[in-house]
Enzyme design. Sequence first.
Site, PDB file in Angstrom:
ATOM      1  N   CYS A   8       0.728  -1.539  -0.280  1.00 45.66           N
ATOM      2  CA  CYS A   8      -0.088   0.072  -0.219  1.00 45.66           C
ATOM      3  C   CYS A   8       0.718   1.167   0.560  1.00 45.66           C
ATOM      4  O   CYS A   8       1.787   0.824   0.178  1.00 45.66           O
ATOM      5  CB  CYS A   8      -0.233   0.114   0.888  1.00 45.66           C
ATOM      6  SG  CYS A   8      -1.689  -1.006   1.128  1.00 45.66           S
ATOM      7  N   GLY A  36       1.141   0.223  -5.085  1.00 46.13           N
ATOM      8  CA  GLY A  36      -0.179  -0.759  -5.651  1.00 46.13           C
ATOM      9  C   GLY A  36      -0.572  -0.540  -6.338  1.00 46.13           C
ATOM     10  O   GLY A  36      -1.344   0.983  -6.732  1.00 46.13           O
ATOM     11  N   ASN A 111      -1.444   1.389   5.367  1.00 45.50           N
ATOM     12  CA  ASN A 111       0.303   0.155   5.288  1.00 45.50           C
ATOM     13  C   ASN A 111       0.671  -0.343   6.339  1.00 45.50           C
ATOM     14  O   ASN A 111       1.213   0.293   7.188  1.00 45.50           O
ATOM     15  CB  ASN A 111       1.375   1.307   4.092  1.00 45.50           C
ATOM     16  CG  ASN A 111       2.360   1.253   3.855  1.00 45.50           C
ATOM     17  OD1 ASN A 111       3.419   1.907   3.585  1.00 45.50           O
ATOM     18  ND2 ASN A 111       2.361  -0.303   3.809  1.00 45.50           N
ATOM     19  N   GLY A 112       0.801  -1.650   5.534  1.00 48.53           N
ATOM     20  CA  GLY A 112       1.724  -2.415   6.829  1.00 48.53           C
ATOM     21  C   GLY A 112       0.379  -3.571   6.887  1.00 48.53           C
ATOM     22  O   GLY A 112      -0.697  -4.321   5.968  1.00 48.53           O
ATOM     23  N   TYR A 255      14.163  -1.942  -2.995  1.00 48.23           N
ATOM     24  CA  TYR A 255      13.025  -2.408  -4.670  1.00 48.23           C
ATOM     25  C   TYR A 255      11.906  -1.663  -4.454  1.00 48.23           C
ATOM     26  O   TYR A 255      11.377  -0.648  -4.878  1.00 48.23           O
ATOM     27  CB  TYR A 255      12.835  -3.661  -4.501  1.00 48.23           C
ATOM     28  CG  TYR A 255      11.338  -4.101  -5.572  1.00 48.23           C
ATOM     29  CD1 TYR A 255      11.962  -3.560  -6.801  1.00 48.23           C
ATOM     30  CD2 TYR A 255      10.419  -3.928  -4.691  1.00 48.23           C
ATOM     31  CE1 TYR A 255      10.675  -4.235  -7.740  1.00 48.23           C
ATOM     32  CE2 TYR A 255       9.561  -4.345  -6.051  1.00 48.23           C
ATOM     33  CZ  TYR A 255       9.557  -4.355  -7.080  1.00 48.23           C
ATOM     34  OH  TYR A 255       8.513  -4.364  -7.835  1.00 48.23           O
ATOM     35  N   ASP A 359      17.956  -6.744  -8.469  1.00 47.07           N
ATOM     36  CA  ASP A 359      18.120  -6.508  -7.138  1.00 47.07           C
ATOM     37  C   ASP A 359      17.610  -7.665  -6.737  1.00 47.07           C
ATOM     38  O   ASP A 359      17.306  -7.627  -5.119  1.00 47.07           O
ATOM     39  CB  ASP A 359      16.579  -5.289  -6.974  1.00 47.07           C
ATOM     40  CG  ASP A 359      15.772  -6.154  -7.658  1.00 47.07           C
ATOM     41  OD1 ASP A 359      15.350  -6.980  -8.006  1.00 47.07           O
ATOM     42  OD2 ASP A 359      14.414  -4.970  -8.343  1.00 47.07           O
ATOM     43  N   CYS A 445      15.356  -3.469   9.386  1.00 45.47           N
ATOM     44  CA  CYS A 445      14.272  -4.385   9.259  1.00 45.47           C
ATOM     45  C   CYS A 445      14.949  -5.678   7.960  1.00 45.47           C
ATOM     46  O   CYS A 445      14.792  -4.948   7.051  1.00 45.47           O
ATOM     47  CB  CYS A 445      13.064  -5.151   9.405  1.00 45.47           C
ATOM     48  SG  CYS A 445      12.153  -6.349   9.901  1.00 45.47           S
ATOM     49  N   CYS A 448      12.978 -11.118   6.390  1.00 50.19           N
ATOM     50  CA  CYS A 448      13.789 -11.839   5.012  1.00 50.19           C
ATOM     51  C   CYS A 448      14.462 -12.361   4.267  1.00 50.19           C
ATOM     52  O   CYS A 448      14.706 -13.292   3.627  1.00 50.19           O
ATOM     53  CB  CYS A 448      12.614 -11.099   3.979  1.00 50.19           C
ATOM     54  SG  CYS A 448      13.677  -9.272   3.473  1.00 50.19           S
TER      55      CYS A 448
END
Lengths: 484, 484, 484, 484
Positions: A8, A36, A111-112, A255, A359, A445, A448
């Site tokens: 979002c 989005g 958003n999230g 990205y 990327d 963070c 991933c």
Amino acid sequence: MTEIHEECGVFGIFSPNRRSLAEIVYTALYALQHRGQESAGIAVNDDGIFTTCRDIGLVAEIFTREKISSLGNGNIAVGHVRYSTTGMDSRRNIQPLLINHYKGQMALAHNGNLTNAFPLRRELESRGSIFHSTSDTEAIAYSIVQARLGAPSIEAAVSTAMDRLEGAYSLVISSPSKLIAARDPHGFRPLCMGALPDGSVVFASETCALDAVGADCLREILPGEVVTISNDGLFSDMSHCGRTEEKLCAFEFIYFARPDSVINGASVHQARLRAGRFLAKEHPVAADVVIGVPDSGLDAALGYAQESGIPYGIGFIKNKYIGRTFIAPDQMLRERDVSIKLNPLRSTVDGKRVVLIDDSIVRGTTSRRIVSLLRKAGAKEIHMRISAPPFIAACYYGTDIDDPDKLIANHHTVEEIAEMIGVDSLGYLRVENVPCLPETSCGLCTACFDGRYPTSVPDDSSKSRFERKIHMSDERPKQEIKQT
Amino acid sequence: MTEIHEECGVFGIFSPNRRSLAEIVYTALYALQHRGQESAGIAVNDDGIFTTCRDIGLVAEIFTREKISSLGNGNIAVGHVRYSTTGMDSRRNIQPLLINHYKGQMALAHNGNLTNAFPLRRELESRGSIFHSTSDTEAIAYSIVQARLGAPSIEAAVSTAMDRLEGAYSLVISSPSKLIAARDPHGFRPLCMGALPDGSVVFASETCALDAVGADCLREILPGEVVTISNDGLFSDMSHCGRTEEKLCAFEFIYFARPDSVINGASVHQARLRAGRFLAKEHPVAADVVIGVPDSGLDAALGYAQESGIPYGIGFIKNKYIGRTFIAPDQMLRERDVSIKLNPLRSTVDGKRVVLIDDSIVRGTTSRRIVSLLRKAGAKEIHMRISAPPFIAACYYGTDIDDPDKLIANHHTVEEIAEMIGVDSLGYLRVENVPCLPETSCGLCTACFDGRYPTSVPDDSSKSRFERKIHMSDERPKQEIKQT
Amino acid sequence: MTEIHEECGVFGIFSPNRRSLAEIVYTALYALQHRGQESAGIAVNDDGIFTTCRDIGLVAEIFTREKISSLGNGNIAVGHVRYSTTGMDSRRNIQPLLINHYKGQMALAHNGNLTNAFPLRRELESRGSIFHSTSDTEAIAYSIVQARLGAPSIEAAVSTAMDRLEGAYSLVISSPSKLIAARDPHGFRPLCMGALPDGSVVFASETCALDAVGADCLREILPGEVVTISNDGLFSDMSHCGRTEEKLCAFEFIYFARPDSVINGASVHQARLRAGRFLAKEHPVAADVVIGVPDSGLDAALGYAQESGIPYGIGFIKNKYIGRTFIAPDQMLRERDVSIKLNPLRSTVDGKRVVLIDDSIVRGTTSRRIVSLLRKAGAKEIHMRISAPPFIAACYYGTDIDDPDKLIANHHTVEEIAEMIGVDSLGYLRVENVPCLPETSCGLCTACFDGRYPTSVPDDSSKSRFERKIHMSDERPKQEIKQT
Amino acid sequence: MTEIHEECGVFGIFSPNRRSLAEIVYTALYALQHRGQESAGIAVNDDGIFTTCRDIGLVAEIFTREKISSLGNGNIAVGHVRYSTTGMDSRRNIQPLLINHYKGQMALAHNGNLTNAFPLRRELESRGSIFHSTSDTEAIAYSIVQARLGAPSIEAAVSTAMDRLEGAYSLVISSPSKLIAARDPHGFRPLCMGALPDGSVVFASETCALDAVGADCLREILPGEVVTISNDGLFSDMSHCGRTEEKLCAFEFIYFARPDSVINGASVHQARLRAGRFLAKEHPVAADVVIGVPDSGLDAALGYAQESGIPYGIGFIKNKYIGRTFIAPDQMLRERDVSIKLNPLRSTVDGKRVVLIDDSIVRGTTSRRIVSLLRKAGAKEIHMRISAPPFIAACYYGTDIDDPDKLIANHHTVEEIAEMIGVDSLGYLRVENVPCLPETSCGLCTACFDGRYPTSVPDDSSKSRFERKIHMSDERPKQEIKQT
């Protein structure tokens, strides 16, 4: 050429004077479209009367001149662009979400992703609440409305509700007379504040939206901060700030964000240039030309070229008309889908040793096809460099990475991957060089890439039960087509 | 960031086996979309039965899976993308044009513009013909059909008709059993021939369409050549070849063609790199960074950087969702329209002496706004370099340049223009360096730069009378909005 | 419940003052909608500039407020509604047809069918003409345009062209400054003239359109007459009148025309009442109630009731939302399609001897289903009476009757048909009682009932060759679904 | 020609076998289209997975073959047609309403109106509930879901919830494994049950929907009854039955229901015939012909003719293409809007003394125009008879009568009204003769005629506050255009 999606983008404006705000929100959403592409919406608040236009499609498709004009004048407005992460999404999940509760009337853009969406929803339902959407945004709305019943103000209700919410949320909320921006205490998703020459205050996911509407960037909303704008001025509630470490999503730099955005004082373009420079130091190679996969590999390619001294070249032409509606051709042509989007420039790569910058590698299929195109165009050697570390873990904070079982890096060594995709060498950026910026002091963070989640995360069995249960859609679930 | 438009792109395929051809034509038109965004069409010929789908819109919007499948199987197919140059266009002008005359049944796709369209039409009407469209393509069709009445074959009729046609035309025609490609004797517009692995022969305006469908490029159709493919094989009629000088449109290299296309053996990307190199030689300057205006200035910028040794930088981010449907915002925002499309990268240009490369200046308005954006982003000096000579004359061969009276270079010196658009220096490419390619020996039409028309051209009074007369549209004429 | 279709309705207006004419034409076409539901169009002529809106769909679907307003002001306007008789029709055949020839600029609307369309077209093509549509209206246009080259005026050209045309045509034509109405010498299709209070002159297929726009009916256009309205007044060319016998289509009275229309001074409603009265005299029966099949059987049912003294009843409720878009349900339900459209009123027919009036039987399938519905609703006896003679021959003048081979009356006696459709008795109106009106003295074409064609008719082999040849459509031919 | 609207029609089916149910629901909604033309929806339940298609428009417009097929197979399905009574409606109010609560998953279709919607909503909100729509259906859903938390079954929850609901509701609800039909204790709105040959059980607002799908009518759902169908069979909860008097809406017989429907054993057509007969007895007059205003005045006109012995005539032709989309023409034509819909048959009324039957007079404007049309068509005398008593009070049970202040009968005597609309005499049906049926023993609600409400009704001040508060729409409120 990442196939990974952000969910979002949000935008809000508080204007000291009643005026047509929809054009401004429209322009901002246009600039945030990359966050989005599935649906978009605008809610205009004219002294407590909310008028909205929300639909499936691209911003420029939805908001015709008539629609914008029908949104009328107002003092406050909120906008949202959305990418759906599930195959069972529907019209019901389009934001901004409108709440017309007698004490908590509001328009909310989010958003999230919450990490406690399922237990929160179950708890709310067990006390008699009904959910209309499958999005966790509705759980946020419920938390605020129920807090509002005992709170002196809407901003106090937001603050109280935040005690129940876990995970990632950057929120922009319009109550009848106030505009509120709030960010989760980890600050997973960006959210910045700006000002227009006429004194209007705006909030946006990225500074590129501020540039588009002609606003000056003032600052980021702090992790955990709740900023409220009303006719009484700006009020900042920092009671949730500093309780935990900042954990901005590293993939925003790699990205998601537009290169012309600035997050926490750091230029995204510069971050990618530096990623390329680090790649050149980590994985040098003798070559004739450095090319990037458009569009997200181009900045890092230029950085690699600058650091290595190998000439930068334009290696591919990307079809700029590729849209959501492109039809995958028949079997013979399906093999060729990448070549419909990307055409290599033979004159750049023929007979050359090529450094190819992208990327990310998700499943490896797309990379293999890109490499194959370059070989056919005459590339003698191909040395692939990835401006991020390998993906190994799911994201619970709003990024739609593939099923971890499908991630090529979870099953193969770098050497094996190099062989599978057909390159002469392969190098990933090291985690400690992500996103490699001196200018920003914020914590990142990188879950991933390393599986270190800053919060507790849902256990998968509950998640799948949850998703099965809520499968009530306006359409049959679409066959999900994913490619790497 | 040229606001100049090509009119059309054409494609044709002859398959030895009956099969679904629409997907192939669709993919090719997708690759040719840059040559025309207003309408598109496909005609599939299944043993003399022509089925078509033609509509207003982008290729990916028009051709849904259902539409493609409804086109069925066939042996021959023809496709077309169109940009309309007039404000009074309508659905009637969409190509391919279908002719169902009992002797001349055919589907016809045309790129170019006749210079004798008006007298030809008048002559045909005075003998009782009725025109249904406002395009000169119909005059070509009439000429072929009437020639067909006395000709032994459709290809002979095309050849005979060419004696009546003056100006620019690259044609792809499907008769019931043949596919024909023809190019005017000057060869104003490109047209190439390729082959698919299964033996199908294809014709396309540019080689990028061959790449998209997986065809190998065989060669260009020669100026004046008529190539006919049937089950009897390929037949080339060269009776109109060599009667006059080749005059390929120079602007195909400068702007129209996709950089990954190859015309007459010359890579378009290389041509633009070399234009940049020539610019660096013609107009050197001391600077810190070379940037291009996306997308068409990027190749020349890289060439300038390579020749000059000044570092290449990414200066702008272009909103990739800009489409036909973008709504011009209100007065306050209209001034900002360029900034909605392009956002400068402050980190690239702040405090720098910048060389800014673009491919053209038409009225100067757009250039002035781009320069202003760079100034606000901190550029210390701006040296603009244009990878083409100044526009001074109208094109009668299929390019929609602005009214010559509106062209800034017709009224001002280079120094005056530099001052008007706000740059520290300005340099255009010299005509003799257009398009500056050793690889191609073809003659080029540079009439828009020097006014030397290779053919007689219509006198304007007749043209305006002609246009007034044929104003019978399905809509009111749209207010034409043009910007530079 | 006839499944037989008229092809077209036409309308034209000449206003002494420039004003918005589209609303008036729209209202008239709305009233003529029963004459054609496939497409509709309006052309407004504003001092020689023709603006049109033509599309597929119902009048109320096509002409939005925006479309009507975009048609602007004018002095003359022409409108058309169309039912397509072929499966290979397309957007190209929508009328009014616009002709922009330099001497014969015009908008043309046509109701009827030429009997010499094929040889006329072949002759025109052999002299170099190109046809764009598959309709014979274009052959009329060509004939007029070519006559115009040597004629002193457009109305003279129309008159000259009429010498080449055979068959049925009621035409309304707008030239730049004139409105022309013309009718073939047999007068197969109706065409009337009226006047608005402001002095505007209007032409329409039926008087119901005059009523809808508030015009008074002046008179019918005579068979063979050419009426021209210009600022110089009304001019009537009667040079083609009286050359042959009047042959107005009898089925206009029986089915096509709206009951509130008046043709040649005779009320259509009264004609149907009288048909019912004649039926009662020809085929009396002892019964309890007389019911009609909605809508077209209702008038005759009332007439039968009045003559016989048997009470009139409401026997069926028709679903008033049945439209073109109704989806034929699956196999189980397909058998029920008639019951979806018509539901019998048990309280009217239960235990009764019923006289059932309809206007025709084509294949018999529909009639059998209607009878079956009545039986299930409790009807004890069913005596069917048809307010027309049996169909035995094709119509070449604009009516789409089924293939003669499929007509039940061509293969079975009345007794056999009665048994096949399940009625206790069956009676048809005698040909000499069609349409049984003392008020009108006009001759009637009853060729579909007796095979006596007033003109020579096409031989079928040439027709099929012709249709095959012109099969170049924008869609695949639709599977034709026909029911009786 | 009543301008009064019903709000909804409902349908549900429980099939012993998994099969395609959407076609059946579609066919049923088609038959119920007269009960709501604004939106429609179908929810198919395939073993707990609910798939829906809901949209704005007519049934035949929304449910394309693709949409029906995409709804897939199922065991249970629910459908709804809706007429919106407010100007601020939106897409959110389309039914069936889907609830995905973990204990109360269901699809719910509702016909009627709660009288305690506002206090119920306020109470629910004050305990933290959020409403998404402006319809009272959501309050019903909340009541059921919250009852479900403590109830052993969904049907028990429905029964418990009914204790909180006041006013009119006929409900059809699909839980994951059951189909439930419920009717409020007064039975304001009809709801019947039928069976298909394959053993499927269906519920529908009217029997005409049973006829359309080929189902036999079993019986009405009793006022207050909750019927549950599952694989365990049919279960009837009659705990709310008999608590209060039956009060079926009288206007269902007079106007809403289709004449071919049977309610409580009484034929609607017969009820209207008898209303006409009573009118003839109450208000006899010497006349030449009796005509009805189509469509709803026709039955009563026939009854009047039968009783009085005056011949029945067809007085008007109604344009059968009138749809939602008809555009009101300009000022000159607006006066003519009735004449666009209705055209009098001069041959029926010219020179005659006419009895004109209609079902209601609201403001009087429409009646005046109809009378004026008849005068112009030559009627010598006009005696208007209304097959219902005068409207004097608002309906709170789901009928959209005009503002009581605008009702002509609230301000004028019958004689005054007769003069205002221009008739020679006027007579209304007496309340005690509504709907005048011996066959039905059910009590009727005639509150709109006599102001005797069977329940407490909302006070208007709270209602308007409520409506203001919930004004959060996806569009600007439309200017409401009402005509009588």
